[in-house]
Design a protein around this motif. Sequence first.
Motif, PDB file in Angstrom:
ATOM      1  N   ARG A 270       0.835  -1.185   0.000  1.00 47.18           N
ATOM      2  CA  ARG A 270       0.000   0.000   0.000  1.00 47.18           C
ATOM      3  C   ARG A 270       0.877   1.245   0.000  1.00 47.18           C
ATOM      4  N   LEU A 271       0.368   2.283  -0.649  1.00 45.39           N
ATOM      5  CA  LEU A 271       1.040   3.582  -0.660  1.00 45.39           C
ATOM      6  C   LEU A 271       0.025   4.607  -0.198  1.00 45.39           C
ATOM      7  N   PRO A 272       0.458   5.815   0.182  1.00 40.98           N
ATOM      8  CA  PRO A 272      -0.524   6.877   0.437  1.00 40.98           C
ATOM      9  C   PRO A 272      -1.445   7.020  -0.777  1.00 40.98           C
ATOM     10  N   ALA A 273      -2.715   7.397  -0.528  1.00 43.54           N
ATOM     11  CA  ALA A 273      -3.761   7.328  -1.562  1.00 43.54           C
ATOM     12  C   ALA A 273      -3.350   7.943  -2.898  1.00 43.54           C
ATOM     13  N   ALA A 274      -2.783   9.143  -2.851  1.00 44.81           N
ATOM     14  CA  ALA A 274      -2.455   9.824  -4.113  1.00 44.81           C
ATOM     15  C   ALA A 274      -1.397   9.039  -4.890  1.00 44.81           C
ATOM     16  N   ARG A 275      -0.391   8.548  -4.183  1.00 48.39           N
ATOM     17  CA  ARG A 275       0.685   7.796  -4.850  1.00 48.39           C
ATOM     18  C   ARG A 275       0.189   6.434  -5.340  1.00 48.39           C
ATOM     19  N   MET A 276      -0.735   5.863  -4.556  1.00 52.07           N
ATOM     20  CA  MET A 276      -1.287   4.556  -4.955  1.00 52.07           C
ATOM     21  C   MET A 276      -2.017   4.700  -6.287  1.00 52.07           C
ATOM     22  N   GLN A 277      -2.752   5.803  -6.388  1.00 46.94           N
ATOM     23  CA  GLN A 277      -3.542   6.036  -7.611  1.00 46.94           C
ATOM     24  C   GLN A 277      -2.614   6.234  -8.812  1.00 46.94           C
ATOM     25  N   VAL A 278      -1.559   6.991  -8.604  1.00 44.20           N
ATOM     26  CA  VAL A 278      -0.598   7.222  -9.693  1.00 44.20           C
ATOM     27  C   VAL A 278       0.070   5.906 -10.074  1.00 44.20           C
ATOM     28  N   PHE A 279       0.410   5.104  -9.063  1.00 43.27           N
ATOM     29  CA  PHE A 279       1.073   3.832  -9.341  1.00 43.27           C
ATOM     30  C   PHE A 279       0.164   2.912 -10.168  1.00 43.27           C
ATOM     31  N   TYR A 280      -1.103   2.811  -9.757  1.00 44.83           N
ATOM     32  CA  TYR A 280      -2.022   1.927 -10.509  1.00 44.83           C
ATOM     33  C   TYR A 280      -2.211   2.417 -11.942  1.00 44.83           C
ATOM     34  N   ARG A 281      -2.246   3.735 -12.093  1.00 42.34           N
ATOM     35  CA  ARG A 281      -2.386   4.280 -13.449  1.00 42.34           C
ATOM     36  C   ARG A 281      -1.141   3.924 -14.280  1.00 42.34           C
ATOM     37  N   ALA A 282       0.026   4.055 -13.643  1.00 41.56           N
ATOM     38  CA  ALA A 282       1.279   3.746 -14.350  1.00 41.56           C
ATOM     39  C   ALA A 282       1.365   2.252 -14.671  1.00 41.56           C
ATOM     40  N   LEU A 283       0.934   1.429 -13.729  1.00 44.84           N
ATOM     41  CA  LEU A 283       0.989  -0.017 -13.939  1.00 44.84           C
ATOM     42  C   LEU A 283       0.073  -0.414 -15.099  1.00 44.84           C
ATOM     43  N   LYS A 284      -1.075   0.265 -15.173  1.00 40.74           N
ATOM     44  CA  LYS A 284      -2.011  -0.031 -16.269  1.00 40.74           C
ATOM     45  C   LYS A 284      -1.389   0.358 -17.613  1.00 40.74           C
ATOM     46  N   LEU A 285      -0.716   1.510 -17.622  1.00 44.42           N
ATOM     47  CA  LEU A 285      -0.051   1.949 -18.842  1.00 44.42           C
ATOM     48  C   LEU A 285       1.022   0.935 -19.247  1.00 44.42           C
ATOM     49  N   PHE A 286       1.779   0.439 -18.263  1.00 47.54           N
ATOM     50  CA  PHE A 286       2.812  -0.547 -18.550  1.00 47.54           C
ATOM     51  C   PHE A 286       2.176  -1.820 -19.102  1.00 47.54           C
ATOM     52  N   HIS A 287       1.095  -2.249 -18.449  1.00 47.51           N
ATOM     53  CA  HIS A 287       0.396  -3.461 -18.898  1.00 47.51           C
ATOM     54  C   HIS A 287      -0.116  -3.304 -20.328  1.00 47.51           C
ATOM     55  N   GLU A 288      -0.721  -2.147 -20.608  1.00 46.45           N
ATOM     56  CA  GLU A 288      -1.249  -1.910 -21.967  1.00 46.45           C
ATOM     57  C   GLU A 288      -0.111  -1.880 -22.996  1.00 46.45           C
ATOM     58  N   SER A 289       1.022  -1.292 -22.589  1.00 42.79           N
ATOM     59  CA  SER A 289       2.149  -1.174 -23.522  1.00 42.79           C
ATOM     60  C   SER A 289       2.737  -2.538 -23.855  1.00 42.79           C
ATOM     61  N   ILE A 290       2.917  -3.370 -22.834  1.00 39.57           N
ATOM     62  CA  ILE A 290       3.544  -4.677 -23.120  1.00 39.57           C
ATOM     63  C   ILE A 290       2.591  -5.600 -23.873  1.00 39.57           C
ATOM     64  N   ASN A 291       1.297  -5.248 -23.855  1.00 42.55           N
ATOM     65  CA  ASN A 291       0.329  -6.051 -24.610  1.00 42.55           C
ATOM     66  C   ASN A 291      -0.041  -5.405 -25.941  1.00 42.55           C
ATOM     67  N   ASP A 292       0.660  -4.347 -26.285  1.00 37.87           N
ATOM     68  CA  ASP A 292       0.425  -3.688 -27.563  1.00 37.87           C
ATOM     69  C   ASP A 292       1.014  -4.572 -28.671  1.00 37.87           C
ATOM     70  N   PRO A 293       0.185  -5.022 -29.616  1.00 37.61           N
ATOM     71  CA  PRO A 293       0.692  -5.905 -30.682  1.00 37.61           C
ATOM     72  C   PRO A 293       1.849  -5.292 -31.466  1.00 37.61           C
ATOM     73  N   ALA A 294       1.934  -3.954 -31.469  1.00 35.26           N
ATOM     74  CA  ALA A 294       3.028  -3.300 -32.217  1.00 35.26           C
ATOM     75  C   ALA A 294       4.384  -3.515 -31.534  1.00 35.26           C
ATOM     76  N   LEU A 295       4.357  -3.914 -30.282  1.00 32.41           N
ATOM     77  CA  LEU A 295       5.616  -4.104 -29.556  1.00 32.41           C
ATOM     78  C   LEU A 295       5.974  -5.570 -29.381  1.00 32.41           C
ATOM     79  N   GLU A 296       5.055  -6.429 -29.731  1.00 30.28           N
ATOM     80  CA  GLU A 296       5.241  -7.860 -29.429  1.00 30.28           C
ATOM     81  C   GLU A 296       5.661  -8.644 -30.673  1.00 30.28           C
TER      82      GLU A 296
END
Length: 387
Positions: free
Chosen positions: A306-332
């Motif tokens: 767990r992180l403080p709320a604001a940082r947790m939210q930023v982290f989850y947003r960043a993790l989602k971006l990372f997840h979307e990027s590694i699953n982008d067919p243009a990169l795979e």
Amino acid sequence: MIKPSRPEAPGAAISLSAARLVDGEVEVFWKGRNSSARFSPFWLRDHCHAKASLNAETLQRQVDTFAIPVDISPADLKLADGGRSLHIVWHEDPVTSILPAAFLWQVAQTDGRDGAPRRRLWDRESIGTHFPSMPHGEIMSSESGLLRWLSLVEEFGFALATGVPATLEATEKLVRRIGYVRETIFGGLWDFTANLAFKDTAYTPVAIGPHTDGTYSIDAPGYQMFHCLQFDGSGGESTLVDGFKVAERIRQADPQAFDALTNTMVPAHYQGDGVHLRAEHPVIGLDHNGDYRQIAYNNYDRAPFRLPAARMQVFYRALKLFHESINDPALEITMRLAPGTALLFDNWRTLHGRRAYLGYRRLCGAYLNKEDFDSKLRVLRGLQESV
Ligand SMILES: [Fe+2]
């Protein structure tokens, strides 16, 4: 510890044209290279190559660093062996220090650090359909063949070996050509089918998204080899993504997400089979120069944190971006690993995954430690330079 070069190391022909004392430092000039460098007297005494100071066989330091006067100063500087080495007579020490010109040159170029790896970041389009590959025979029969193969892995984060006999023994020999088979909770060399022998999705026929292995390990496996020994079915293509390319894309597109992915230590765990492993890594690890060092991502194995709320939210947003990027067919990229083709990849850079499959699949493989691969590459490059 900075390892001094061996006297017979590449560059032994390098020689000095002059040495002088300037502002309490020793400045040396190299012959024909139009350059100079300054070294502190204490450092020079600490890196003395005289017999009593350095073991020529093991390159281990024998000088007592902590007995050197902090204000040690040269009484005389002399070039010897036609400039091949610098001799220093000290005011405070009866020893005459010897510093090979080639050693000083090498340290002046790199500050004693490894150079940046030779990497070429890729995506689906830039790498094309001809993946880096070498014939097994060349890798096994010559040091230059092995060097070319490992250099491809360094450059692209993976390479194939073709024409490998489809046996466990041949695969093990190929791994041991590079370094030790790493022992882990899964054993040494694996040889598995979908039998759920371990509590891990790798042992099932379902699709596995891109990830790196061993996020729960303090020293995650540096390299991994796969060799499919038998396949009778459909699907099961292997997928690879260049994690550093993904990181670079995020660095440029979304600095806040990049900051969260590089600065948040993410715990991961493996529990079962009588072990409880746990480690923390940032998703994108940087070295002290800000260069990419290690991708550590496996959403299945992320441990609660767990992180403080604001940082947790930023982290989850960043993790989602990372997840979307590694699953982008243009990169795979995808490849079907057939018997005879072994895949070696950098587990600190390249994410791997697998499409679902139906049928029978027998895959073997092994982990290698980062340091053993790096060691082999240095040795092979040293051999090549000394030819
Ligand atoms: Fe894996």
